[in-house]
Design a protein around this motif. Structure first.
Motif, short mmCIF file in Angstrom:
data_model
loop_
_atom_site.label_atom_id
_atom_site.label_comp_id
_atom_site.label_asym_id
_atom_site.label_seq_id
_atom_site.Cartn_x
_atom_site.Cartn_y
_atom_site.Cartn_z
N ASP A 855 17.14 126.99 62.06
CA ASP A 855 16.00 127.27 62.93
C ASP A 855 15.25 128.54 62.53
OD1 ASP A 855 17.69 126.06 65.93
OD2 ASP A 855 16.59 125.03 64.32
N ASP A 856 15.98 129.59 62.17
CA ASP A 856 15.30 130.84 61.81
C ASP A 856 14.53 130.71 60.51
OD1 ASP A 856 18.19 132.59 60.42
OD2 ASP A 856 17.64 130.45 60.46
N GLU A 857 15.04 130.03 59.53
CA GLU A 857 14.33 129.85 58.26
C GLU A 857 13.07 129.03 58.45
OE1 GLU A 857 17.23 128.05 55.80
OE2 GLU A 857 18.01 129.96 55.06
N GLU A 858 13.13 128.03 59.27
CA GLU A 858 11.96 127.20 59.54
C GLU A 858 10.86 128.04 60.21
OE1 GLU A 858 9.59 123.76 59.70
OE2 GLU A 858 11.37 124.30 58.55
N ALA A 859 11.23 128.89 61.16
CA ALA A 859 10.25 129.71 61.85
C ALA A 859 9.59 130.70 60.89
CB ALA A 859 10.92 130.46 63.01
N MET A 860 10.38 131.31 60.00
CA MET A 860 9.82 132.24 59.03
C MET A 860 8.86 131.53 58.09
SD MET A 860 13.21 134.49 58.16
CE MET A 860 12.33 135.39 56.89
N ARG A 861 9.19 130.35 57.66
CA ARG A 861 8.31 129.61 56.76
C ARG A 861 6.98 129.29 57.44
NH1 ARG A 861 6.74 124.78 56.32
NH2 ARG A 861 8.14 123.99 57.91
N ARG A 862 7.07 128.82 58.68
CA ARG A 862 5.83 128.47 59.39
C ARG A 862 4.96 129.74 59.61
NH1 ARG A 862 5.30 123.52 61.51
NH2 ARG A 862 7.12 122.14 61.47
N LYS A 863 5.57 130.88 59.89
CA LYS A 863 4.81 132.12 60.09
C LYS A 863 4.12 132.56 58.80
CE LYS A 863 5.28 136.75 62.02
NZ LYS A 863 4.52 137.41 60.95
N ALA A 864 4.83 132.45 57.65
CA ALA A 864 4.21 132.82 56.37
C ALA A 864 3.03 131.92 56.06
CB ALA A 864 5.26 132.74 55.26
N SER A 865 3.16 130.65 56.32
CA SER A 865 2.06 129.71 56.08
C SER A 865 0.88 130.05 56.98
CB SER A 865 2.54 128.28 56.34
OG SER A 865 1.50 127.37 56.17
N PHE A 866 1.13 130.44 58.20
CA PHE A 866 0.06 130.81 59.12
C PHE A 866 -0.68 132.06 58.64
CE2 PHE A 866 -1.34 133.18 62.90
CZ PHE A 866 -2.19 132.24 63.47
N ASP A 867 0.04 133.04 58.13
CA ASP A 867 -0.59 134.27 57.62
C ASP A 867 -1.48 133.97 56.42
OD1 ASP A 867 0.62 135.71 59.60
OD2 ASP A 867 2.33 136.34 58.36
N ARG A 868 -1.04 133.13 55.55
CA ARG A 868 -1.85 132.78 54.37
C ARG A 868 -3.17 132.14 54.80
NH1 ARG A 868 3.10 130.99 52.44
NH2 ARG A 868 2.51 128.81 52.80
#
Length: 915
Positions: A855-868
């Motif tokens: 769950d934590d890795e998925e949230a970090m990935r989605r946040k990085a994609s949002f920042d880009r």
């Protein structure tokens, strides 16, 4: 017994050693239809030669002839069983009872029509052993791979030793003679495995419990209990030491083989366990059997009352005490029940003392009723076990609901029905009463494979009501054999236009069955009369049937020579002498299909009425042994003013049995007794000739030799062989199928012109041709199966390719995973195209499992994609959705927080930066 005049020619011919058998005397072909000359002498010589060299089985078209070897032969076992199970054409193998089983199974699987096997023959001909071997094959062929089927297979096999112990006995002609009839039906599921089975029993000879002929034994179970039970059990059952003078209900105990009885007792216990008989009930069975033996030890003497009248008395009450203890009743009540009867006179009850003869009859009838109840209880438990899987499943593949077989029964003894009749009783035992208070297991309806093991024709030194019923049943089965094998075949040939020499087949005489029907009617009428007696019945029979040539037939025909008037006078004088003998000896003679039998009239009315002391019946309702309490309990509302005697119930059961057999495709096995001395390596030609002549074997050989054993409708033949013919040749069958198309099918399967005949509505094939044609059909079906498999594999491959393409177009994380550079891609992400190209299916599954993100890795990935995306499309304001946070009850930000962009959120972006 002596022979009828019609049988003498065959027997005399066989006694003359150098008789005109010609070359046929040395013909030992296993197929009797291939004999050079078909007559009694040639058939006897062929059977004799084969039996002496160990070939006990011979074919007669669809009929199997089995000669009892009176010794063990190495022709059974797993190796032989597998040989017939694995053969696609059983007729190519030596004649064997397994071969009949193979034909039965093949016919059932092809047509899903009921199949039945009738095993017939005289007492001592080996019917019980033949049925055991046939059941062994049927169970093995139907065992299947399912655990349920294998379990049912084991239970069906284990019923044999159990029923043999309870229902078989040693007689002068047979060491393991069935003293009852048994019809077992086996139900199958869609895969061919045994799904359920059902046992019907007929005419248990319960009188054997208390009296037998000289040199004969009681039922096996008494001796097995005596010698096979452990010392502790024998001590509990008061069987440790035989009473002074021996056991009254047992005979020739010194001639028993103890080791055999001990081994059979072990098999009996295994059978009880296999059918699920609880240990408590098993102990009650043994306790009841011991009580029966102690009933026989009660010595009834004669005493006189104050008026000088003789009455029954029991001088020694030790046997009464032990019997009462084992039967779970009070000794005083048992004493009174054996010596005194209570009669209701108006509103009062009056006690009347039995005479010694009446008291012995009451004691013996009581013992017989107890044994019949034990036998019935075991059979019902076996049926409950064999039907358990069927009941749990709610029906079989070939049957629908469970329907009880309608049965007539004793008055006032029905466990389930109320009214004048009791369904459980039809064919249960000779006069035995149903098990009150117990639910009877209903026989499942639908197609079945049935096996009939019934008592053989008997002509003992002393013949009574049991023997006349047994011989009547054999008359009926012989009539069915003649009707199916000969007469109906002739009628069918005539209707279909098939050429056949009908003059070569003699007519079957049914006069003996009509005579026996009249005797039974007279017996019922005499039983209804208040003062009816055996002597009055005999006088009536001698008067009514005086002119019947089959009644009181003299043993010898008038001497040859002289005028017809002289021969008529000689015959009349012989019949008068026979009538005088009947009056003097209280006997009468009936000429059956198998021979002349003299019956003793004494006891006919008593056995047909089958009385049981009401006082003893009421006493046993309160027995401390639950098995006996249920057996003798009485239900209200089950009385009737109409008399239903033992014979009437037996005739109804036999009629129901024949009706059931009439719905099935019947197969026959004729057992032959080689000699009357039960000696191995010895064949008495006269003994065999009598059986060959009386059984109608020679006419059956003739019609099988000249006719066609397999009859199929045009539609069924086209349905079997049409589809593989169309697939193989590319042709098309037109409906309805005409003769030209049938000839094409017959030519394709390789049938020779002399092996078939096309009738008006049927196709007739000679014996063994159908099995050979089946091999050709299977070959054609194999090609169809290959085509179906190829099409299925092609469809599976197309679906697999389509799935792979879908995975290539849509990677593992979907289109929302936008990685701007290779370094942004997480380490665990794998190139899906490489996986699809180079790895096996199982390897791809493992890789897919490794792609599951925490769950934590998925949230970090989605946040990085949002920042880009924010950097790419301009400045945005991130605000928290308070409503969503309140709904979740969350207090602060985190990896799972939701974000919203000013100007429309995640779905819309402000373009002011670019403007």
């Amino acid at each position: 017994g002596q022979l009828c005049p019609s049988l003498r020619a065959g027997v005399l011919a066989a006694r003359m050693g150098g008789l005109k058998a010609g070359a046929a005397a040395h013909d030992t072909s296993e197929d009797l239809t291939q004999l050079a000359d078909v007559n009694v002498a040639s058939v006897v010589e062929a059977l004799k030669a084969r039996a002496l060299r160990g070939d006990i089985y011979s074919r007669c078209g669809p009929l199997l002839v089995a000669v009892n070897p009176y010794r063990l032969l190495p022709i059974y076992g797993d190796e032989q069983l597998q040989r017939y199970l694995s053969s696609a054409e059983s007729t190519s193998l030596p004649a064997h009872v397994y071969g009949v089983g193979a034909v039965v199974v093949q016919a059932f699987r092809m047509s899903h029509q009921s199949q039945a096997v009738i095993v017939s023959g005289e007492s001592g001909a080996g019917k019980t052993e033949t049925c055991k071997r046939l059941l062994e094959y049927l169970s093995a062929a139907s065992a299947g791979g399912a655990a349920i089927s294998r379990n049912m297979h084991a239970r069906v096999i284990q019923t044999n030793p159990m029923l043999e112990s309870l229902g078989c006995a040693r007689t002068l002609r047979n060491d393991n003679s069935s003293r009852y009839g048994k019809f077992i039906t086996i139900r199958h599921d869609a895969s061919g495995g045994v799904r359920a089975a059902y046992l019907d029993t007929y005419l248990l000879e319960k009188s054997r419990v208390t009296r037998r002929g000289d040199g004969e034994h009681n039922f096996h179970i008494f001796y097995e209990l005596m010698y096979g039970a452990d010392p502790g059990m024998r001590n509990d059952l008061q069987l440790t030491k035989a009473p002074e003078g021996g056991w009254a209900y047992l005979s020739d105990t010194a001639n028993r083989t103890v080791a055999t009885d001990q081994a059979n007792f072990s098999e009996l216990l295994k059978g009880f366990h296999a059918v699920g008989l609880p240990s408590k009930v098993r102990n009650q069975v043994f306790r009841t059997l011991a009580g029966i033996l102690w009933l026989g030890q009660i010595r009834i003497g004669a005493g006189t009352n104050a008026a000088g009248e003789a009455h029954a008395t029991i001088p020694d009450d030790e046997a009464v005490r032990v019997a009462a203890m084992l039967l779970g009743c009070d000794p005083a009540d048992l004493f009174d029940g054996l010596c005194i009867r209570c009669i209701k006179a108006g509103s009062d009850w009056v006690k009347s003392q039995y005479t010694p003869a009446q008291a012995r009859s009451v004691r013996d009838g009581f013992a017989q009723a107890i044994y019949a109840g034990v036998f019935r209880r075991v059979v019902e438990q076996a049926n409950a076990s064999l039907a358990a899987d069927f009941l749990a499943d709610g029906g079989g593949s070939h049957g629908g609901s469970l329907t009880p077989t309608p049965r007539l029964g004793d008055l006032g003894s029905s466990p389930r029905w109320s009214g004048a009749v009791t369904p459980r009783e039809l064919g249960a035992t000779l006069g035995a009463r149903a098990s009150p208070g117990e639910a009877a297991v209903a026989e499942p309806a639908g197609s079945f494979v049935g096996l009939l093991d019934i008592f053989g024709f008997e002509a003992l030194g002393v013949n009574s009501l049991e023997q006349i019923c047994i011989n009547y049943a054999n008359e009926k089965l012989q009539d069915m054999f003649v009707s199916l094998m000969i007469e109906r075949t002739q009628e069918l040939y005539a209707a279909e236009g098939v050429r056949f020499d009908a003059a070569a087949v003699p007519k079957h005489d049914r006069g003996s069955m009509a005579l026996l029907d009249a005797i039974f009617r007279s017996l019922t009428e005499e039983c209804v009369l208040p003062r009816g007696s055996d002597s009055q019945l005999l006088a009536k029979l001698l008067q009514v049937h005086e002119a019947n040539p089959l009644f009181n037939t003299p043993p010898d025909k008038p001497a040859a020579g002289g005028s017809s008037q002289q021969r008529t006078a000689q015959l009349a004088a012989a019949r008068r002498r026979e009538t005088m003998v009947s009056f003097d000896t209280k006997t009468f003679v009936v000429c059956h299909f198998a021979g002349r039998v003299r019956y003793g009239i004494e006891g006919f009315l008593q056995k047909n009425r089958d009385p049981l002391s009401q006082d003893l019946q009421v006493m046993m309702q309160w027995s401390s042994v639950p098995l006996l309490a249920r057996t003798f309990s009485v239900r209200s509302g089950t009385t009737s003013s109409k008399f239903h005697g033992v014979v009437e119930r037996f005739l109804a059961s036999l009629s129901a049995l024949l009706t059931t057999m009439g719905t099935a495709n019947v197969h026959f096995i004729r057992c032959i007794k080689p000699n009357d001395a039960k000696q191995p390596h010895f064949v008495d030609s006269a003994c065999v000739a009598k059986q060959v002549t009386s059984s109608g074997l020679v006419p059956a050989i003739g019609i099988s030799r000249a006719g066609f054993s397999t009859h199929m409708s045009r539609h069924d033949f086209a349905a079997l062989f049409g589809p593989p013919w169309e697939r193989t040749t590319g042709g098309v069958l037109r409906q309805p199928v005409d003769n030209a198309q049938l000839l094409l099918l017959l030519e394709w399967v390789g049938a020779k012109p002399n092996e078939y005949c096309i009738g008006k509505s049927r196709i007739f094939l000679r014996n063994g041709v159908l099995s050979r044609l089946e091999l050709v059909r299977y070959s054609g079906l194999d090609k169809c199966v290959v085509m179906v498999q190829a099409a299925a594999r092609r469809r599976i491959a197309i679906q697999a390719v389509a799935k792979r393409r879908e995975e290539q177009l849509h990677p593992a994380f979907g289109s929302d995973c936008d990685y701007s550079s290779e370094e942004d891609k997480p380490n665990h992400v794998v190139d899906s195209s490489r996986v699809l190209r180079g790895d096996s299916f199982s390897r791809r599954l493992d890789i897919r499992k490794s792609l599951d993100l925490a769950d934590d890795e998925e949230a970090m990935r989605r946040k990085a994609s949002f920042d880009r995306k924010c950097r790419k499309f301009g400045t945005v304001v991130k605000t928290r959705r308070p409503a969503a946070a309140e709904r979740r009850g969350e207090g602060g930000g985190g990896a799972d927080d939701e974000f919203e962009m000013a100007g429309g959120g995640m779905g819309s972006f402000s373009m002011g930066g670019r403007e």
